[in-house]
Design a protein around this motif. Structure first.
Motif, PDB file in Angstrom:
ATOM      1  N   GLU A   1      31.760  30.054  24.663  1.00 49.93           N
ATOM      2  CA  GLU A   1      30.971  31.085  23.986  1.00 49.93           C
ATOM      3  C   GLU A   1      30.196  30.521  22.797  1.00 49.93           C
ATOM      4  O   GLU A   1      29.023  30.793  22.614  1.00 49.93           O
ATOM      5  CB  GLU A   1      31.909  32.213  23.526  1.00 49.93           C
ATOM      6  CG  GLU A   1      31.170  33.364  22.857  1.00 49.93           C
ATOM      7  CD  GLU A   1      32.101  34.391  22.210  1.00 49.93           C
ATOM      8  OE1 GLU A   1      33.189  34.630  22.745  1.00 49.93           O
ATOM      9  OE2 GLU A   1      31.724  34.936  21.171  1.00 49.93           O
TER      10      GLU A   1
ATOM     11  N   ILE B   1      26.079  30.421  22.295  1.00 52.40           N
ATOM     12  CA  ILE B   1      25.388  31.057  21.161  1.00 52.40           C
ATOM     13  C   ILE B   1      24.499  30.035  20.454  1.00 52.40           C
ATOM     14  O   ILE B   1      23.337  30.290  20.151  1.00 52.40           O
ATOM     15  CB  ILE B   1      26.424  31.658  20.175  1.00 52.40           C
ATOM     16  CG1 ILE B   1      27.161  32.829  20.849  1.00 52.40           C
ATOM     17  CG2 ILE B   1      25.755  32.133  18.899  1.00 52.40           C
ATOM     18  CD1 ILE B   1      28.409  33.278  20.112  1.00 52.40           C
TER      19      ILE B   1
ATOM     20  N   LEU C   1      23.758  32.714  12.198  1.00 57.98           N
ATOM     21  CA  LEU C   1      24.814  33.087  13.169  1.00 57.98           C
ATOM     22  C   LEU C   1      26.105  32.308  12.917  1.00 57.98           C
ATOM     23  O   LEU C   1      26.823  31.961  13.850  1.00 57.98           O
ATOM     24  CB  LEU C   1      24.353  32.880  14.617  1.00 57.98           C
ATOM     25  CG  LEU C   1      23.079  33.580  15.060  1.00 57.98           C
ATOM     26  CD1 LEU C   1      22.861  33.398  16.563  1.00 57.98           C
ATOM     27  CD2 LEU C   1      23.094  35.064  14.734  1.00 57.98           C
ATOM     28  N   THR C   2      26.393  32.054  11.673  1.00 58.80           N
ATOM     29  CA  THR C   2      27.612  31.302  11.365  1.00 58.80           C
ATOM     30  C   THR C   2      28.595  32.150  10.575  1.00 58.80           C
ATOM     31  O   THR C   2      29.658  31.666  10.194  1.00 58.80           O
ATOM     32  CB  THR C   2      27.289  30.044  10.532  1.00 58.80           C
ATOM     33  OG1 THR C   2      26.498  30.454   9.419  1.00 58.80           O
ATOM     34  CG2 THR C   2      26.531  29.027  11.354  1.00 58.80           C
TER      35      THR C   2
ATOM     36  N   LEU D   1      22.302  41.523  19.410  1.00 63.19           N
ATOM     37  CA  LEU D   1      22.407  41.472  20.873  1.00 63.19           C
ATOM     38  C   LEU D   1      23.848  41.516  21.352  1.00 63.19           C
ATOM     39  O   LEU D   1      24.685  40.746  20.893  1.00 63.19           O
ATOM     40  CB  LEU D   1      21.756  40.152  21.348  1.00 63.19           C
ATOM     41  CG  LEU D   1      21.914  39.813  22.835  1.00 63.19           C
ATOM     42  CD1 LEU D   1      21.102  40.773  23.703  1.00 63.19           C
ATOM     43  CD2 LEU D   1      21.479  38.374  23.094  1.00 63.19           C
TER      44      LEU D   1
ATOM     45  N   PHE E   1      25.865  40.663  24.563  1.00 61.97           N
ATOM     46  CA  PHE E   1      25.620  39.910  25.794  1.00 61.97           C
ATOM     47  C   PHE E   1      26.911  39.768  26.599  1.00 61.97           C
ATOM     48  O   PHE E   1      27.939  39.353  26.075  1.00 61.97           O
ATOM     49  CB  PHE E   1      25.091  38.507  25.440  1.00 61.97           C
ATOM     50  CG  PHE E   1      24.635  37.722  26.644  1.00 61.97           C
ATOM     51  CD1 PHE E   1      23.344  37.842  27.122  1.00 61.97           C
ATOM     52  CD2 PHE E   1      25.523  36.880  27.312  1.00 61.97           C
ATOM     53  CE1 PHE E   1      22.929  37.137  28.243  1.00 61.97           C
ATOM     54  CE2 PHE E   1      25.122  36.169  28.440  1.00 61.97           C
ATOM     55  CZ  PHE E   1      23.822  36.300  28.901  1.00 61.97           C
TER      56      PHE E   1
ATOM     57  N   LEU F   1      16.370  37.777  15.752  1.00 62.75           N
ATOM     58  CA  LEU F   1      17.752  38.081  16.112  1.00 62.75           C
ATOM     59  C   LEU F   1      18.629  37.783  14.896  1.00 62.75           C
ATOM     60  O   LEU F   1      18.461  36.745  14.256  1.00 62.75           O
ATOM     61  CB  LEU F   1      18.159  37.177  17.282  1.00 62.75           C
ATOM     62  CG  LEU F   1      19.565  37.317  17.847  1.00 62.75           C
ATOM     63  CD1 LEU F   1      19.762  38.688  18.480  1.00 62.75           C
ATOM     64  CD2 LEU F   1      19.827  36.227  18.894  1.00 62.75           C
TER      65      LEU F   1
ATOM     66  N   GLY G   1      25.223  39.365  16.923  1.00 62.33           N
ATOM     67  CA  GLY G   1      25.598  40.057  18.142  1.00 62.33           C
ATOM     68  C   GLY G   1      27.020  39.762  18.524  1.00 62.33           C
ATOM     69  O   GLY G   1      27.835  39.337  17.697  1.00 62.33           O
TER      70      GLY G   1
HETATM   71  P1  ADP Z   1      33.590  37.208  15.741  1.00 57.62           P
HETATM   72  O1  ADP Z   1      34.633  36.388  16.416  1.00 57.62           O
HETATM   73  O2  ADP Z   1      33.802  37.408  14.303  1.00 57.62           O
HETATM   74  O3  ADP Z   1      33.260  38.454  16.520  1.00 57.62           O
HETATM   75  P2  ADP Z   1      31.735  35.643  17.063  1.00 57.62           P
HETATM   76  O4  ADP Z   1      32.438  34.364  17.254  1.00 57.62           O
HETATM   77  O5  ADP Z   1      31.711  36.629  18.183  1.00 57.62           O
HETATM   78  O6  ADP Z   1      32.278  36.322  15.783  1.00 57.62           O
HETATM   79  O7  ADP Z   1      30.264  35.361  16.648  1.00 57.62           O
HETATM   80  C1  ADP Z   1      29.912  34.305  15.804  1.00 57.62           C
HETATM   81  C2  ADP Z   1      28.531  34.484  15.325  1.00 57.62           C
HETATM   82  O8  ADP Z   1      27.670  34.464  16.450  1.00 57.62           O
HETATM   83  C3  ADP Z   1      28.283  35.801  14.618  1.00 57.62           C
HETATM   84  O9  ADP Z   1      27.386  35.571  13.557  1.00 57.62           O
HETATM   85  C4  ADP Z   1      27.626  36.659  15.670  1.00 57.62           C
HETATM   86  O10 ADP Z   1      26.750  37.592  15.101  1.00 57.62           O
HETATM   87  C5  ADP Z   1      26.904  35.628  16.502  1.00 57.62           C
HETATM   88  N1  ADP Z   1      26.786  36.071  17.905  1.00 57.62           N
HETATM   89  C6  ADP Z   1      27.763  36.215  18.836  1.00 57.62           C
HETATM   90  N2  ADP Z   1      27.263  36.642  20.005  1.00 57.62           N
HETATM   91  C7  ADP Z   1      25.938  36.754  19.830  1.00 57.62           C
HETATM   92  C8  ADP Z   1      24.853  37.176  20.643  1.00 57.62           C
HETATM   93  N3  ADP Z   1      25.035  37.569  21.895  1.00 57.62           N
HETATM   94  N4  ADP Z   1      23.616  37.177  20.099  1.00 57.62           N
HETATM   95  C9  ADP Z   1      23.439  36.813  18.829  1.00 57.62           C
HETATM   96  N5  ADP Z   1      24.387  36.411  18.006  1.00 57.62           N
HETATM   97  C10 ADP Z   1      25.629  36.384  18.483  1.00 57.62           C
END
Ligand code: ADP
Ligand code: MG
Length: 330
Positions: free
Chosen positions: A3, A7, A23-24, A84, A86, A115, A118
């Motif tokens: 995943e 991303i 996105l961090t 988003l 996804f 973006l 998400g």
């Molecule tokens: P968490 O585990 O806290 O839910 P994630 O690991 O899912 O966080 O996400 C890490 C980062 O990646 C976050 O900033 C999140 O917004 C971004 N992110 C995850 N999925 C998507 C996506 N489909 N599109 C855009 N950003 C994403």
């Protein structure tokens, strides 16, 4: 593909604004400015309900983002960012992801949005969602309940083309002239952001909705929310030359049915009669076809929408058509 790698490779390049925190982080941030209101809208799309996987990632992503932008247009907002949702479905490969992110990249460039975050999950079938954020001057937001008695009713663009496009895609009809035109109207609707922002900034309209379910259905939402009744004229509803030809070549199909197919993503809005010249002036200044299709009256029971065959107010009555189908039902 893990995943996090997914991303990083496909979504981080789309997250160019500082609001995304690259996105961090756990969150994204929105900047709030006094006198502005942030408007938010969410759309979801599911495989075999709203799209086919065979449409490909580019078209699926484009339509998702375009239809989302259309919701903002109806509020008069300027789009800013989106998030988003996804789902990684079993056959989701790098090609799908590349096409999907290209679709998003293309649209976000055209509308100057980025973006900002998400979520990504695994699932048995494909489901995607977008939450979009925009801003509008607090004083000039448009909404469904904002219409007044005697307001004129307007619609942008042409109605019915996307519905024919869907039928072409699903193979529901035989050979169709201008098939590519209809398909492109189905896959790439044009959100009327320029029109929405012009109407709100110039204070020309207080009420708008985007046509997603069907013109009659969405007009009835305005009527209910504003507690009014609409009188509209079938011959004033804008139909493309391609759709007119389609009807001529398919005499078993009728115009009201075509109009109620939905997914036109045109703007349906109301305005005062004194502003008619200003509204029509927008046709040129923002290069968008605008048609006046009727008027709102007081509601005192009965049908919310009266569909006249033709605009012939000052001569004899031209006849009223009973609306059989209002639009797509969820
Ligand atoms: P968490 O585990 O806290 O839910 P994630 O690991 O899912 O966080 O996400 C890490 C980062 O990646 C976050 O900033 C999140 O917004 C971004 N992110 C995850 N999925 C998507 C996506 N489909 N599109 C855009 N950003 C994403
Ligand atoms: Mg998460």
């Amino acid at each position: 593909m893990k995943e996090f790698d997914l991303i990083k490779k496909f979504f981080r390049p789309l997250a160019k604004s500082r609001n995304s925190l690259n996105l961090t982080d756990d969150v994204a941030i929105l900047n709030c400015i006094e006198s502005k209101t942030i408007v938010v809208s969410k759309d979801m799309m599911a495989q075999d309900v709203h799209f086919r996987l065979s449409d490909g990632g580019f078209k699926i992503a484009s339509k998702l983002l375009l239809s989302n932008l259309s919701d903002l247009a109806a509020s008069g907002a300027t789009p800013l960012h989106y998030m988003l949702g996804f789902s990684k479905f079993p056959s989701c490969d790098q090609k799908f992801l590349r096409d999907f992110s290209k679709g998003l990249a293309h649209i976000q460039q055209n509308y100057n949005i980025t973006l900002i975050g998400g979520d990504t999950i695994n699932s048995a079938t494909a489901v995607f969602s977008i939450t979009i954020f925009g801003e509008v001057d607090s004083k000039y937001r448009m909404f469904r309940g904002g219409a007044c008695v005697d307001d004129l009713i307007f619609v942008s663009g042409t109605i019915g083309d996307a519905g024919i496009g869907l039928e072409c895609k699903e193979g529901l009809i035989g050979k169709v002239r201008n098939k590519n035109f209809f398909l492109s109207k189905h896959f790439f609707p044009e959100p009327r952001i320029l029109l929405g922002t012009a109407l709100s900034k110039k204070s020309l309209s207080t009420c708008a909705i985007d046509i997603s379910d069907g013109l009659f259905s969405d007009l009835s939402h305005i009527c209910t929310a504003s507690n009014l009744k609409a009188e509209i004229f079938l011959d004033q509803i804008p139909i493309s030359p391609q759709a007119k030809l389609f009807l001529k070549q398919n005499p078993s199909r009728d115009l009201p049915e075509l109009i109620s197919a939905g997914e036109d993503y045109e703007l349906l809005f109301t305005a005062k009669e004194v502003d008619l010249p200003n509204i029509m002036g927008l046709e040129k200044s923002i290069n968008t076809k605008i048609s006046c299709i009727g008027r709102l009256n007081k509601f005192s029971g009965g049908d919310r929408i009266v569909l006249h065959k033709a605009k012939d107010l000052y001569r004899q009555k031209t006849g009223i058509i009973k609306i059989k189908k209002f639009g797509y039902e969820h």
